[in-house]
Design a protein around this motif. Structure first.
Motif, short mmCIF file in Angstrom:
data_model
loop_
_atom_site.label_atom_id
_atom_site.label_comp_id
_atom_site.label_asym_id
_atom_site.label_seq_id
_atom_site.Cartn_x
_atom_site.Cartn_y
_atom_site.Cartn_z
N PHE A 125 -6.07 34.21 -0.18
CA PHE A 125 -6.78 35.27 0.45
C PHE A 125 -6.59 35.10 2.08
O PHE A 125 -6.96 34.42 2.59
CB PHE A 125 -7.90 35.12 0.18
CG PHE A 125 -8.36 35.13 -1.12
CD1 PHE A 125 -8.34 34.29 -2.10
CD2 PHE A 125 -8.90 36.59 -1.84
CE1 PHE A 125 -8.83 34.37 -3.63
CE2 PHE A 125 -9.17 36.47 -3.07
CZ PHE A 125 -9.12 35.35 -3.88
N SER A 126 -5.69 36.40 2.48
CA SER A 126 -5.46 36.02 3.79
C SER A 126 -5.92 37.40 4.60
O SER A 126 -5.60 38.62 4.50
CB SER A 126 -3.99 36.06 3.98
OG SER A 126 -3.63 35.73 5.14
N ASP A 127 -7.00 37.14 5.60
CA ASP A 127 -7.37 38.19 6.45
C ASP A 127 -7.11 38.43 7.73
O ASP A 127 -6.60 37.24 8.37
CB ASP A 127 -8.82 38.39 6.11
CG ASP A 127 -9.78 37.07 6.82
OD1 ASP A 127 -9.19 36.88 7.93
OD2 ASP A 127 -10.26 36.23 5.92
N THR A 128 -7.41 39.57 8.15
CA THR A 128 -7.01 39.68 9.80
C THR A 128 -8.26 39.59 10.70
O THR A 128 -8.35 40.34 11.41
CB THR A 128 -6.24 40.87 9.95
OG1 THR A 128 -7.15 42.07 9.32
CG2 THR A 128 -4.81 40.98 9.37
N GLY A 129 -9.12 38.92 10.11
CA GLY A 129 -10.53 38.83 10.92
C GLY A 129 -10.64 37.92 12.01
O GLY A 129 -9.60 37.59 12.52
N CYS A 130 -11.84 37.60 12.29
CA CYS A 130 -12.17 37.02 13.54
C CYS A 130 -11.69 35.32 13.62
O CYS A 130 -11.72 34.64 14.58
CB CYS A 130 -13.77 36.58 13.60
SG CYS A 130 -14.64 35.96 12.31
N GLY A 131 -11.14 34.89 12.47
CA GLY A 131 -10.65 33.50 12.11
C GLY A 131 -11.84 32.37 12.27
O GLY A 131 -13.12 32.93 12.42
N ILE A 132 -11.50 31.12 12.18
CA ILE A 132 -12.30 29.94 12.46
C ILE A 132 -12.09 29.10 13.61
O ILE A 132 -11.08 28.63 13.76
CB ILE A 132 -12.46 29.12 11.16
CG1 ILE A 132 -12.67 30.18 9.73
CG2 ILE A 132 -13.54 28.19 11.04
CD1 ILE A 132 -12.29 29.72 8.42
N LYS A 133 -13.05 28.90 14.47
CA LYS A 133 -13.19 27.95 15.43
C LYS A 133 -12.36 26.46 15.05
O LYS A 133 -12.93 26.18 14.14
CB LYS A 133 -14.23 27.70 16.16
CG LYS A 133 -14.82 29.07 16.83
CD LYS A 133 -16.04 28.63 18.01
CE LYS A 133 -16.06 29.64 18.98
NZ LYS A 133 -17.50 30.34 18.51
N LYS A 134 -11.64 25.95 15.69
CA LYS A 134 -10.94 24.53 15.42
C LYS A 134 -12.13 23.79 15.17
O LYS A 134 -12.01 23.02 13.98
CB LYS A 134 -10.03 24.02 16.31
CG LYS A 134 -8.93 23.55 15.89
CD LYS A 134 -8.03 23.22 16.99
CE LYS A 134 -6.68 22.31 16.54
NZ LYS A 134 -5.91 21.84 17.50
N LYS A 135 -12.99 23.73 15.71
CA LYS A 135 -14.23 22.57 15.65
C LYS A 135 -15.06 22.91 14.29
O LYS A 135 -15.71 22.01 13.64
CB LYS A 135 -15.22 22.41 16.83
CG LYS A 135 -15.93 23.74 17.17
CD LYS A 135 -17.04 23.41 18.18
CE LYS A 135 -17.85 24.62 18.58
NZ LYS A 135 -18.56 25.24 17.45
N ASP A 136 -14.79 24.02 13.69
CA ASP A 136 -15.72 24.51 12.76
C ASP A 136 -14.79 24.29 11.26
O ASP A 136 -15.42 24.37 10.32
CB ASP A 136 -16.18 25.90 12.54
CG ASP A 136 -17.22 26.11 13.82
OD1 ASP A 136 -17.94 25.12 14.20
OD2 ASP A 136 -17.42 27.22 14.08
N LEU A 137 -13.30 24.19 11.32
CA LEU A 137 -12.71 24.22 10.20
C LEU A 137 -13.18 23.03 9.34
O LEU A 137 -13.20 23.34 8.00
CB LEU A 137 -11.12 23.88 10.70
CG LEU A 137 -10.60 25.05 11.01
CD1 LEU A 137 -9.13 24.79 11.58
CD2 LEU A 137 -10.46 26.11 9.64
N GLU A 138 -13.42 21.94 9.87
CA GLU A 138 -13.82 20.99 8.98
C GLU A 138 -15.03 21.03 8.21
O GLU A 138 -15.65 20.14 7.29
CB GLU A 138 -13.56 19.31 9.62
CG GLU A 138 -14.51 19.52 10.75
CD GLU A 138 -13.85 18.07 11.67
OE1 GLU A 138 -14.72 17.38 12.35
OE2 GLU A 138 -12.69 18.00 11.81
N LYS A 139 -16.08 21.73 8.97
CA LYS A 139 -17.43 22.18 8.30
C LYS A 139 -17.60 23.07 7.38
O LYS A 139 -18.59 23.01 6.91
CB LYS A 139 -18.12 22.27 9.69
CG LYS A 139 -18.10 21.13 10.72
CD LYS A 139 -19.09 21.59 11.66
CE LYS A 139 -18.88 20.99 13.09
NZ LYS A 139 -19.41 21.84 14.16
#
Ligand code: ATP
Ligand code: MG
Length: 393
Positions: free
Chosen positions: A306-320
């Motif tokens: 599922f690939s979107d063109t949205g706001c994305g995820i901050k690097k620091k949040d990726l693991e959370k």
């Protein structure tokens, strides 16, 4: 039928009394006034259908009185009768919406015809007004229903809502349907807008109905693992969300591989996962965008992206993001459970879920089921007496 109410305003008392007697005999409720004050007092207290007005009143201009009357009762129909016709009063009267301008001496025949015509108009306008009110109500209800459904979709996707709730909403929809049917049958107006809006209501009711049926299926947990066609389950999840996606301006691009092997799953559970991921993509693209859904098979697994063109995820949040109650959408009611529940479901079937994302560029969630899929799962299916000949084609 309810008696129609007529007010006669004429400074000739004899005229009032004669007309009143004749019209009462015709079955109308009649009141009379010989001056402005009395006329305004009556108009303020009684909802008249028709005003028969002499415009040459002692001490008052009848046209001025007419505009005062219209302010108090804008729906009243008005017939002017006068012994002193003038172009000015005819023009002003027309502007104020009179239905007739009769010259004295008046014949009873023409007055009766004029009254009938005015009352017919009044009746049609009343009906139209009533219909518009009911349509407005129905539209409000639909808006509320949409709100509830979008909340329900979220809850259902987390397995937190039971079928009872959906049956309740289905009942409401049935009531709305009956009311709309009534409106449509009783509509006696040629206003194309009213008809158009009724059609919108009917269409939306049908749409809501479909969504509810989809949700009902989604919340029905059969706990039965069967060989599933992933593309087909994706289709069902997307179609459940298609209305919302369209409203939010999100284009769904489906890029499904044609011949991927079946996967052994409980279909409603995996649909929950898909709906969760679609909901997240939707939240990430409040101004619209693209959601690409890809399926495929490589050497030892099948994957769904599922690939979107949205706001994305901050690097620091990726693991959370896969930890319970982590959410960046608290104000909007995010619970931070969607991904946790999804991960749990996918892993139950021996799969994995991962994410790649760059802030402001979008996010891609990938689900993988390794092949051959978890042996235990296959065993369960075999014990259920199902064939797995399609498996691992
Ligand atoms: N497609 C995505 N794009 C950007 N951020 C995402 C995306 N999917 C998930 N996230 C981030 O991951 C967080 C956790 O997602 P998750 O689905 O678990 O919870 P939620 O959406 O916040 O609430 P809910 O429990 O209602 O689903 C989100 O709050 C968001 O910050
Ligand atoms: Mg979510």
């Amino acid at each position: 039928m309810e008696k129609k109410r007529i007010l006669i305003v004429d400074d000739e008392e004899n005229m009032c009394s004669a007309l009143s007697d004749v019209l009462e005999e015709e079955g109308f409720f009649v009141s009379t006034a010989i001056d402005r004050e009395e006329a305004l007092r009556l108009i303020s207290n009684i909802e008249f259908d028709l005003l028969i007005l002499d415009i040459r009143l002692k001490g008052t201009d009848g046209i001025k009185l007419l505009s005062e009357v219209k302010e108090i009762n804008p729906h009243i129909k008005v017939i002017i009768m006068t012994g002193y016709p003038s172009l000015d009063s005819a023009i002003e009267g027309t502007r104020l919406g009179i239905t007739d301008y009769l010259l004295k001496p008046i014949s009873m025949e023409s007055l009766k015809a004029s009254i009938q015509n005015a009352l017919n108009q009044r009746e049609k306008e009343k009906e139209k007004l009533e219909l518009s009110k009911r349509l407005e109500e129905a539209e409000k209800k639909i808006l509320k229903l949409e709100e509830t459904l979008s909340q329900a979709t979220k809850l259902a996707s987390l397995g937190k809502i039971g079928p009872a709730m959906f049956h309740e909403v289905k009942n409401i929809l049935s009531i709305m349907n009956i009311s709309t049917y009534y409106l449509k049958r009783n509509i006696e107006t040629n206003d194309p807008k009213i008809k158009k809006h009724l059609e919108i209501i009917e269409k939306e009711i049908e749409h809501s109905h479909q969504i509810i049926m989809g949700l009902l299926n989604l919340s029905r947990k059969e706990e039965k693992t069967i060989p599933c066609d992933i593309n087909q389950l994706l289709e069902e999840a997307v179609s459940l969300m298609s209305h919302e996606l369209e409203l939010k301006g999100i284009k769904v691009i489906k890029d499904y591989a044609g011949d991927i092997p079946v996967v052994f799953l409980e279909p409603n559970e995996i649909k929950q996962v898909f709906v969760n991921l679609i909901l997240n993509a939707e939240d990430a693209m409040p101004k619209g965008g693209e959601l690409r859904i890809i399926t495929g098979k490589d050497d030892n697994c099948i994957y769904i992206k599922f690939s979107d063109t949205g706001c994305g995820i901050k690097k620091k949040d990726l693991e959370k993001i896969f930890t319970p109650f982590f959410t960046t959408k608290k104000e909007a009611g995010g619970m931070g459970l969607g991904l946790v529940v999804s991960k749990e479901i996918v892993e139950k079937y021996g799969g994995s879920i991962s994410v790649e994302s760059e802030e402001n560029k979008g996010a891609t969630f990938t689900i993988k089921f390794s092949l051959p899929q978890n042996k235990q799962v296959r065993e369960v299916v075999k014990q259920d007496g199902k064939e797995d000949k399609d498996f691992n084609r």
